[in-house]
Design a protein around this motif. Structure first.
Motif, PDB file in Angstrom:
ATOM      1  N   ASN A  89       0.830  -1.189   0.000  1.00 19.26           N
ATOM      2  CA  ASN A  89       0.000   0.000   0.000  1.00 19.26           C
ATOM      3  C   ASN A  89       0.877   1.256   0.000  1.00 19.26           C
ATOM      4  N   PRO A  90       0.281   2.456  -0.062  1.00 15.16           N
ATOM      5  CA  PRO A  90       1.115   3.664  -0.159  1.00 15.16           C
ATOM      6  C   PRO A  90       2.175   3.794   0.925  1.00 15.16           C
ATOM      7  N   PHE A  91       1.834   3.502   2.182  1.00 10.97           N
ATOM      8  CA  PHE A  91       2.788   3.740   3.266  1.00 10.97           C
ATOM      9  C   PHE A  91       3.124   2.486   4.072  1.00 10.97           C
ATOM     10  N   ARG A  92       2.543   1.348   3.708  1.00 12.53           N
ATOM     11  CA  ARG A  92       2.822   0.132   4.464  1.00 12.53           C
ATOM     12  C   ARG A  92       2.924  -1.063   3.530  1.00 12.53           C
ATOM     13  N   VAL A  93       3.632  -2.089   4.004  1.00 13.43           N
ATOM     14  CA  VAL A  93       3.696  -3.378   3.313  1.00 13.43           C
ATOM     15  C   VAL A  93       3.219  -4.436   4.299  1.00 13.43           C
ATOM     16  N   VAL A  94       2.156  -5.140   3.934  1.00 14.67           N
ATOM     17  CA  VAL A  94       1.531  -6.132   4.807  1.00 14.67           C
ATOM     18  C   VAL A  94       1.698  -7.505   4.172  1.00 14.67           C
ATOM     19  N   VAL A  95       2.237  -8.452   4.935  1.00 14.56           N
ATOM     20  CA  VAL A  95       2.399  -9.837   4.472  1.00 14.56           C
ATOM     21  C   VAL A  95       1.449 -10.705   5.268  1.00 14.56           C
ATOM     22  N   LEU A  96       0.530 -11.379   4.565  1.00 16.44           N
ATOM     23  CA  LEU A  96      -0.467 -12.225   5.207  1.00 16.44           C
ATOM     24  C   LEU A  96      -0.340 -13.647   4.671  1.00 16.44           C
ATOM     25  N   PRO A  97       0.150 -14.596   5.471  1.00 19.90           N
ATOM     26  CA  PRO A  97       0.070 -15.998   5.062  1.00 19.90           C
ATOM     27  C   PRO A  97      -1.397 -16.382   4.883  1.00 19.90           C
ATOM     28  N   TRP A  98      -1.664 -17.290   3.971  1.00 21.15           N
ATOM     29  CA  TRP A  98      -3.052 -17.641   3.681  1.00 21.15           C
ATOM     30  C   TRP A  98      -3.774 -18.180   4.911  1.00 21.15           C
ATOM     31  N   ALA A  99      -3.071 -18.852   5.804  1.00 16.92           N
ATOM     32  CA  ALA A  99      -3.717 -19.373   7.010  1.00 16.92           C
ATOM     33  C   ALA A  99      -4.173 -18.257   7.941  1.00 16.92           C
ATOM     34  N   GLN A 100      -3.618 -17.051   7.778  1.00 17.03           N
ATOM     35  CA  GLN A 100      -3.983 -15.927   8.630  1.00 17.03           C
ATOM     36  C   GLN A 100      -5.076 -15.056   8.020  1.00 17.03           C
ATOM     37  N   VAL A 101      -5.495 -15.352   6.800  1.00 19.73           N
ATOM     38  CA  VAL A 101      -6.550 -14.572   6.152  1.00 19.73           C
ATOM     39  C   VAL A 101      -7.906 -15.099   6.608  1.00 19.73           C
ATOM     40  N   ALA A 102      -8.750 -14.197   7.091  1.00 18.74           N
ATOM     41  CA  ALA A 102     -10.087 -14.590   7.555  1.00 18.74           C
ATOM     42  C   ALA A 102     -11.125 -14.455   6.455  1.00 18.74           C
ATOM     43  N   SER A 103     -11.082 -13.371   5.696  1.00 18.58           N
ATOM     44  CA  SER A 103     -12.075 -13.164   4.646  1.00 18.58           C
ATOM     45  C   SER A 103     -11.658 -11.991   3.768  1.00 18.58           C
ATOM     46  N   PHE A 104     -12.362 -11.865   2.645  1.00 18.57           N
ATOM     47  CA  PHE A 104     -12.231 -10.723   1.763  1.00 18.57           C
ATOM     48  C   PHE A 104     -13.584 -10.014   1.701  1.00 18.57           C
ATOM     49  N   GLU A 212       2.911 -15.684  10.681  1.00 15.72           N
ATOM     50  CA  GLU A 212       2.359 -14.513  11.335  1.00 15.72           C
ATOM     51  C   GLU A 212       2.210 -13.374  10.340  1.00 15.72           C
ATOM     52  N   VAL A 213       1.251 -12.511  10.611  1.00 13.35           N
ATOM     53  CA  VAL A 213       1.060 -11.312   9.802  1.00 13.35           C
ATOM     54  C   VAL A 213       2.139 -10.293  10.167  1.00 13.35           C
ATOM     55  N   THR A 214       2.793  -9.743   9.177  1.00 10.71           N
ATOM     56  CA  THR A 214       3.813  -8.724   9.419  1.00 10.71           C
ATOM     57  C   THR A 214       3.417  -7.442   8.696  1.00 10.71           C
ATOM     58  N   VAL A 215       3.663  -6.325   9.368  1.00  9.19           N
ATOM     59  CA  VAL A 215       3.361  -4.997   8.818  1.00  9.19           C
ATOM     60  C   VAL A 215       4.627  -4.155   8.913  1.00  9.19           C
ATOM     61  N   ARG A 216       5.049  -3.587   7.798  1.00 10.40           N
ATOM     62  CA  ARG A 216       6.257  -2.758   7.775  1.00 10.40           C
ATOM     63  C   ARG A 216       5.928  -1.409   7.151  1.00 10.40           C
ATOM     64  N   TRP A 217       6.352  -0.352   7.817  1.00 11.52           N
ATOM     65  CA  TRP A 217       6.163   0.989   7.278  1.00 11.52           C
ATOM     66  C   TRP A 217       7.147   1.237   6.144  1.00 11.52           C
ATOM     67  N   ALA A 218       6.687   1.922   5.116  1.00 11.49           N
ATOM     68  CA  ALA A 218       7.535   2.241   3.963  1.00 11.49           C
ATOM     69  C   ALA A 218       8.289   3.533   4.252  1.00 11.49           C
TER      70      ALA A 218
END
Length: 239
Positions: A89-104, A212-218
């Motif tokens: 995304n514009p200011f963040r990078v989010v990595v979601l393993p499929w097992a951690q995704v709940a819904s769209f 695990e879900v990881t979030v990194r600021w750009a």
């Protein structure tokens, strides 16, 4: 009698590595490139022809605007493979393993929810209400053509010969039912969300999809934007 030496066993074949599927917005990229070209043209012109604080203001404006425009237009992307999805995304990078995704969810924006309750917008997969309306009209026309027997094969020509096949007919003998089997007409953003849901459904229980879900600021975007904004505020405050 000599016994043959045991031959080293060949290593088991490694699992194939799947490349990431990349989802981006062509309209956003093209618009961003145009805005960036205009900003660079005006900024460089001010740097060359400006006097006094004008040059410093132009430089600060470029430092502020160029990464900001790029962040919202060229940068956003979604990368998906067999194990996880990476949302840039514009200011963040989010990595979601499929097992951690709940819904769209697709409403006025496209979003993904994590099992921990996090909600992340997919900036590179925008919702186009106009595209949905166009897809609905195309689907209505296709349904009307199928109901009216539009796939009746070839027409007879003026001299009794066979003319060109009618619109919507199949030349492989499949008929209109096979055309309908391709599925309903969908807007591009909705097609992308369908692909992500299918990949998630297929891989969410795989062992390699855990994590695990990881979030990194750009920071490569945040730092110059903040620096440019501060410099502009100081320059305009000084006069």
């Amino acid at each position: 009698m000599t016994t043959p030496e045991p031959q080293p066993s060949s290593p088991p074949p490694s699992e194939p590595v799947f490349k990431d599927r990349v989802y981006r917005s062509p309209a956003g990229i093209s618009g961003g490139v145009l805005v960036l070209a205009l900003a660079l043209w005006l900024g460089i012109d001010a740097l060359v022809a400006g006097e006094g604080n004008t040059r410093w203001k132009a430089l600060a404006a470029l430092v502020f605007l160029v990464p900001l425009v790029a962040a919202y237009t060229v940068r956003p992307a979604v990368f998906a493979n067999e194990d996880r999805m990476r949302v840039r995304n514009p200011f963040r990078v989010v990595v979601l393993p499929w097992a951690q995704v709940a819904s769209f969810r697709s409403a006025y924006t496209n979003e993904v929810f994590s099992e921990g309750g996090g909600k992340y917008q997919l900036w590179s997969v925008p919702v186009s209400l106009r595209g949905r309306k166009k897809a609905a009209r195309r689907e209505d026309r296709r349904a009307a053509g199928g109901a009216g027997g539009g796939g009746g094969g070839a027409r007879r020509g003026m001299f009794g010969g066979m003319g060109q096949p009618q619109l919507g007919s199949r030349t492989d003998g499949a008929g209109p039912a096979a055309v309908a089997a391709d599925g309903p007409v969908r807007a591009q953003g909705d097609k992308t969300m369908d692909e992500l849901r299918d990949l998630w459904e297929a891989r969410k229980d795989a062992a390699s999809s855990r994590g695990e879900v990881t979030v990194r600021w750009a920071y490569e975007i945040v730092v110059p934007v903040v620096a440019g904004a501060v410099a502009l505020a100081v320059l305009f405050g000084v006069g």
